[in-house]
Motif scaffolding. Sequence first.
Motif, PDB file in Angstrom:
ATOM      1  N   ILE A  49      42.074  43.505  19.678  1.00  0.00           N
ATOM      2  CA  ILE A  49      42.947  42.338  19.811  1.00  0.00           C
ATOM      3  C   ILE A  49      42.674  41.594  21.112  1.00  0.00           C
ATOM      4  O   ILE A  49      42.498  40.373  21.129  1.00  0.00           O
ATOM      5  CB  ILE A  49      44.440  42.746  19.739  1.00  0.00           C
ATOM      6  N   ARG A  50      42.615  42.322  22.221  1.00  0.00           N
ATOM      7  CA  ARG A  50      42.368  41.690  23.520  1.00  0.00           C
ATOM      8  C   ARG A  50      40.982  41.065  23.551  1.00  0.00           C
ATOM      9  O   ARG A  50      40.786  39.981  24.095  1.00  0.00           O
ATOM     10  CB  ARG A  50      42.520  42.720  24.630  1.00  0.00           C
ATOM     11  N   ARG A  86      40.387  32.301  25.788  1.00  0.00           N
ATOM     12  CA  ARG A  86      40.891  32.259  27.159  1.00  0.00           C
ATOM     13  C   ARG A  86      39.893  31.561  28.069  1.00  0.00           C
ATOM     14  O   ARG A  86      38.699  31.515  27.799  1.00  0.00           O
ATOM     15  CB  ARG A  86      41.106  33.678  27.685  1.00  0.00           C
ATOM     16  N   SER A  87      40.411  31.087  29.204  1.00  0.00           N
ATOM     17  CA  SER A  87      39.525  30.598  30.259  1.00  0.00           C
ATOM     18  C   SER A  87      38.763  31.800  30.814  1.00  0.00           C
ATOM     19  O   SER A  87      39.158  32.950  30.602  1.00  0.00           O
ATOM     20  CB  SER A  87      40.340  29.944  31.381  1.00  0.00           C
ATOM     21  N   ARG A  88      37.689  31.549  31.535  1.00  0.00           N
ATOM     22  CA  ARG A  88      36.904  32.662  32.084  1.00  0.00           C
ATOM     23  C   ARG A  88      37.753  33.492  33.046  1.00  0.00           C
ATOM     24  O   ARG A  88      37.683  34.718  33.030  1.00  0.00           O
ATOM     25  CB  ARG A  88      35.631  32.135  32.773  1.00  0.00           C
ATOM     26  N   GLY A  89      38.570  32.854  33.860  1.00  0.00           N
ATOM     27  CA  GLY A  89      39.432  33.596  34.774  1.00  0.00           C
ATOM     28  C   GLY A  89      40.400  34.496  34.035  1.00  0.00           C
ATOM     29  O   GLY A  89      40.590  35.667  34.389  1.00  0.00           O
ATOM     30  N   ASP A  90      41.033  33.964  32.988  1.00  0.00           N
ATOM     31  CA  ASP A  90      41.957  34.770  32.183  1.00  0.00           C
ATOM     32  C   ASP A  90      41.219  35.924  31.507  1.00  0.00           C
ATOM     33  O   ASP A  90      41.732  37.040  31.428  1.00  0.00           O
ATOM     34  CB  ASP A  90      42.639  33.911  31.114  1.00  0.00           C
ATOM     35  N   GLU A  91      40.023  35.655  31.025  1.00  0.00           N
ATOM     36  CA  GLU A  91      39.219  36.693  30.380  1.00  0.00           C
ATOM     37  C   GLU A  91      38.876  37.805  31.365  1.00  0.00           C
ATOM     38  O   GLU A  91      38.994  38.998  31.038  1.00  0.00           O
ATOM     39  CB  GLU A  91      37.934  36.081  29.815  1.00  0.00           C
ATOM     40  N   LEU A  92      38.460  37.434  32.575  1.00  0.00           N
ATOM     41  CA  LEU A  92      38.105  38.434  33.582  1.00  0.00           C
ATOM     42  C   LEU A  92      39.313  39.292  33.950  1.00  0.00           C
ATOM     43  O   LEU A  92      39.206  40.517  34.051  1.00  0.00           O
ATOM     44  CB  LEU A  92      37.533  37.754  34.824  1.00  0.00           C
ATOM     45  N   ARG A  93      40.469  38.660  34.133  1.00  0.00           N
ATOM     46  CA  ARG A  93      41.676  39.414  34.464  1.00  0.00           C
ATOM     47  C   ARG A  93      42.046  40.366  33.321  1.00  0.00           C
ATOM     48  O   ARG A  93      42.433  41.507  33.565  1.00  0.00           O
ATOM     49  CB  ARG A  93      42.830  38.472  34.807  1.00  0.00           C
ATOM     50  N   ALA A  94      41.901  39.916  32.081  1.00  0.00           N
ATOM     51  CA  ALA A  94      42.195  40.775  30.928  1.00  0.00           C
ATOM     52  C   ALA A  94      41.244  41.975  30.896  1.00  0.00           C
ATOM     53  O   ALA A  94      41.657  43.105  30.602  1.00  0.00           O
ATOM     54  CB  ALA A  94      42.098  39.979  29.629  1.00  0.00           C
ATOM     55  N   LYS A  95      39.977  41.749  31.206  1.00  0.00           N
ATOM     56  CA  LYS A  95      39.007  42.849  31.233  1.00  0.00           C
ATOM     57  C   LYS A  95      39.379  43.863  32.311  1.00  0.00           C
ATOM     58  O   LYS A  95      39.311  45.074  32.091  1.00  0.00           O
ATOM     59  CB  LYS A  95      37.597  42.310  31.475  1.00  0.00           C
ATOM     60  N   LEU A  96      39.782  43.365  33.475  1.00  0.00           N
ATOM     61  CA  LEU A  96      40.158  44.258  34.569  1.00  0.00           C
ATOM     62  C   LEU A  96      41.422  45.047  34.225  1.00  0.00           C
ATOM     63  O   LEU A  96      41.505  46.244  34.513  1.00  0.00           O
ATOM     64  CB  LEU A  96      40.341  43.459  35.858  1.00  0.00           C
ATOM     65  N   GLU A  97      42.381  44.403  33.595  1.00  0.00           N
ATOM     66  CA  GLU A  97      43.583  45.114  33.167  1.00  0.00           C
ATOM     67  C   GLU A  97      43.240  46.176  32.125  1.00  0.00           C
ATOM     68  O   GLU A  97      43.835  47.260  32.118  1.00  0.00           O
ATOM     69  CB  GLU A  97      44.624  44.132  32.639  1.00  0.00           C
ATOM     70  N   ALA A  98      42.262  45.892  31.270  1.00  0.00           N
ATOM     71  CA  ALA A  98      41.829  46.876  30.276  1.00  0.00           C
ATOM     72  C   ALA A  98      41.215  48.114  30.939  1.00  0.00           C
ATOM     73  O   ALA A  98      41.192  49.189  30.351  1.00  0.00           O
ATOM     74  CB  ALA A  98      40.819  46.245  29.312  1.00  0.00           C
ATOM     75  N   MET A  99      40.751  47.957  32.164  1.00  0.00           N
ATOM     76  CA  MET A  99      40.186  49.077  32.906  1.00  0.00           C
ATOM     77  C   MET A  99      41.257  49.841  33.688  1.00  0.00           C
ATOM     78  O   MET A  99      40.957  50.706  34.489  1.00  0.00           O
ATOM     79  CB  MET A  99      39.088  48.583  33.860  1.00  0.00           C
ATOM     80  N   GLY A 100      42.522  49.496  33.451  1.00  0.00           N
ATOM     81  CA  GLY A 100      43.622  50.238  34.062  1.00  0.00           C
ATOM     82  C   GLY A 100      44.193  49.634  35.323  1.00  0.00           C
ATOM     83  O   GLY A 100      45.053  50.231  35.965  1.00  0.00           O
TER      84      GLY A 100
END
Length: 116
Positions: free
Chosen positions: A63-64, A71-85
């Motif tokens: 889903i993410r 998403r914008s690239r910034g939003d995408e990067l933040r989502a990836k980092l959150e996925a890493m805990g």
Amino acid sequence: MNGKAFVRVVDSGSKAMEEIHQLHRQGYLPEDIYVLAHDRDRTEYLAGAADVNTISVEEEGLIRSVANWFRSRGDELRAKLEAMGLSRREAEEYEAELDRGKVLVMARSRTADRML
């Protein structure tokens, strides 16, 4: 895979490679190590050159991962980092480092909860 990733901010691709070699010496396997840069091509290049991972559907969840297409690239990067805990605040701080041209080298063990 559980647990928060260890994150190191480096200034360049060569410093990222040094950090990755250090993680190998500490016992991390290639599949435990991730790189992330603001630019997708740079991320892919560094991951390929070092034979390590990028943050993918496996880490993000379907889903993410699909949501990142919109998403914008910034939003995408933040989502990836959150996925890493990482927390939202930590993700914002690290994304700001990526905006400045830095590279993130991350590691987390698939077999134990060991952190650096």
